[in-house]
Enzyme design. Structure first.
Site, PDB file in Angstrom:
ATOM      1  N   GLY A 178     -14.852 -12.478 -46.196  1.00 29.21           N
ATOM      2  CA  GLY A 178     -14.580 -13.692 -45.179  1.00 29.21           C
ATOM      3  C   GLY A 178     -14.221 -14.687 -45.866  1.00 29.21           C
ATOM      4  CE1 TYR A 273     -21.723 -10.877 -35.271  1.00 26.93           C
ATOM      5  CE2 TYR A 273     -23.812 -10.945 -34.120  1.00 26.93           C
ATOM      6  CZ  TYR A 273     -22.289 -11.429 -34.343  1.00 26.93           C
ATOM      7  OH  TYR A 273     -21.898 -12.062 -33.498  1.00 26.93           O
ATOM      8  CB  CYS A 410       0.328  -8.981 -57.263  1.00 30.16           C
ATOM      9  SG  CYS A 410       2.285  -9.277 -57.175  1.00 30.16           S
ATOM     10  N   GLY A 492     -15.954  -1.198 -45.349  1.00 25.57           N
ATOM     11  CA  GLY A 492     -15.239  -1.893 -44.250  1.00 25.57           C
ATOM     12  C   GLY A 492     -15.826  -1.986 -42.856  1.00 25.57           C
TER      13      GLY A 492
END
Length: 556
Positions: A178, A273, A410, A492
């Protein structure tokens, strides 16, 4: 004794051309493992945590030491096998085989729950590898900044006539992933208000140049957004607070951001969290004493967070899930319409995946930034007509501070990756750079992941959960000669929700490396084109035809 905590150690990758392993093919994974734990790179290096909740580079410090020792003694025809961050075997293979094979966090599907993983983790039988933490190719927040930039640019193209000047983005989460958001936003021309509950993360993003400033209050942050909207001077602002409280408050106030997203570590409701109303100290204490209570409180808080995002979506504001599985967590708690706003891949990124385009990255093992600048120039030379890419490279050089070993991200695809890899290898051979270049990618790529709530959400043929594809990707990269190959679960989006594969290959300037590079950097993105062509995407089928891919099931 906590085998995962060592506050005395400071790990940094060696620089220069002297090596402590027997070849660059084993020195490279050694340096990249160490680079993952550089204090300028990792989130909690003393605990071996690199990013993404508890994404680790090694299972414990004893395992880290054993991996280092194994890599230093590994012969040119041997392969080190690493099971969830612990070295478990060295086997005779051959010089073109991977030097390291890694499997992280993989659990038989019926048992692939967070509770079962946590039990194995506590027993010391497993670790969470995230994507690039346990596969030793994390390069700091730069690793995701271009993908985030590309997403924001595409949102601007679709919703704001291609111009984000004077627009602002609301988000949360300034961790390892993030933390790329503020810089990606301002690069795309937008301002950003980023909510983060941990002061250390705001401080790190300020220190590394990813965040422009910190606001003392929500009112000040909103005033800065309003000022930026008038001046059209993009600014990124961090706000210390809890997204589960701030997002609903903004809805109550009738505030209208121009784009809304989120990159909190919602995939891990225990470690990633902060529950609404809790202090950091309370959270840390209860994670150890009552993790189930933390999980329940976190997921309950996520309901309010996601409901606020749904409210913004209902206002007509472009709102997107950025792949942290927060919608699923809220749905598990009874928010039936949590998936009413889309994930970023099906909404904005999939056309790139259909052409095998994804997050190609490389690092200079010399530690010299000039080596990266020379490779930047080589990319421009080989891809002279890609002005968008040239613009990205110029902005990256100007605005991205290197973390640990100098590196570059890239987004390029099939037909270009192998050309760049071969050119880098020639640069090493001619002495144009001071040491070999290591080339890898995120597991978030076109053919290397099955993740129904992120990369493979809403596939055209309904194959969202088919995980044969990342397994085949890993097998093909082994057969093609990648230097190290990894196969992970849960990156993820969290345990139970994804499987994915990674590869890294070393350009050491030798003819053997050139042959491996040509195979790996063609076959790896080609699996992404294959996967999407098989799902029926016309762009992928066309790309396969243009590039001469032999796909028997699609033969016409």
């Amino acid at each position: 004794m906590n085998r995962r905590l060592d506050n005395e150690r400071v790990i940094r990758a060696p620089h220069g051309s002297d090596i402590s392993a027997k070849s660059w093919l084993t020195e490279a994974p050694l340096r990249m493992l160490m680079n993952n734990l550089d204090p300028d790179v990792a989130e909690k290096p003393s605990e071996l945590i690199v990013y993404g909740g508890i994404g680790r580079a090694a299972r414990d410090w004893d395992s880290f030491d054993r991996i280092v020792a194994s890599l230093r003694k590994l012969e040119a025809d041997q392969t080190l096998v690493v099971q969830s961050g612990k070295p478990v075997g060295i086997f005779r293979t051959h010089p073109d085989a991977p030097r390291v094979l890694i499997a992280n966090s993989n659990i038989v599907p019926h048992w692939a729950t967070l509770d079962h993983f946590n039990a194995l983790d506590r027993m010391g039988l497993m670790m969470y590898g995230q994507m690039t933490a346990g596969s030793w190719i994390y390069i700091g927040s730069q690793g995701i900044v271009q993908g985030t930039y590309e997403t924001f640019v595409e949102v601007g193209r679709r919703h704001y006539h291609g111009d984000l000047a004077g627009k602002w983005i609301l988000t949360a989460g300034l961790g390892g992933m993030g933390g790329a958001q503020p810089l990606a936003a301002t690069m795309a021309g937008a301002s950003m208000l980023a909510v983060e509950c941990q002061p250390s993360r705001i401080e790190m993003r300020l220190r590394t140049g990813y965040l422009d400033r910190q606001a003392a209050s929500l009112d000040e942050a909103l005033a800065l957004m309003a000022e930026a909207a008038v001046t059209k001077q993009a600014v990124s602002v961090g706000l210390l607070g809890n997204a589960a409280e701030i997002f609903p408050e903004l809805v109550r106030r009738g505030v209208r951001p121009d784009i809304v997203t989120d990159q909190t570590s919602a995939h891990d409701p225990i470690n990633g969290y902060l529950p609404k109303g809790w202090t950091l100290a309370e959270w840390e204490m209860k994670r150890a004493s009552d993790p189930k209570a933390v999980e329940q409180a976190s997921k309950t808080s996520m309901v309010g967070h996601v409901q606020a995002m749904l409210d913004f979506h209902a206002m007509g504001i472009p709102t997107l899930d950025y792949g942290n599985n927060i919608r699923q967590m809220a749905k598990d708690m009874g928010l039936a319409n949590a998936f009413d706003f889309p994930g970023f891949v099906p909404a904005y990124i999939r056309p790139l995946f259909c052409r095998g385009i994804g997050p190609f990255r490389w690092a200079a093992l010399s530690g010299d930034p000039e080596d990266i600048y020379k490779t930047d120039a080589k990319v421009k030379e080989l891809l002279p007509d890609n002005k968008h890419l040239h613009n990205w490279l110029d902005m990256a050089r100007q605005r991205i501070k290197f973390q640990g070993l100098p590196a570059r991200i890239c987004w390029v695809g099939l037909g270009d990756r192998h050309r760049l890899g071969l050119a880098f290898n020639e640069m090493v051979a001619r002495g144009e750079v001071k040491a070999p270049i290591v080339i890898g990618r995120d597991h978030l790529d076109s053919g290397s992941v099955a993740s129904p709530n992120r990369e493979t959400e809403a596939m055209k043929d309904g194959s969202d959960a088919v995980s044969d594809w990342p397994l085949l990707n890993a097998l093909l990269n082994c057969a093609s000669g990648a230097t190290w190959v990894s196969l992970h679960h849960g990156g993820g989006v969290g345990i139970g929700y994804s499987q994915h594969a990674g590869m890294v290959i070393v350009a050491d300037g030798t003819p053997d490396a050139a042959r491996r590079l040509e195979r790996v950097l063609w076959n790896d993105p080609a699996t992404g084109v294959m996967r999407h062509a098989d799902a029926g995407y016309e762009d992928a089928i066309a790309c396969a035809d243009v590039n001469g891919l032999d796909l028997p099931s699609l033969a016409r």
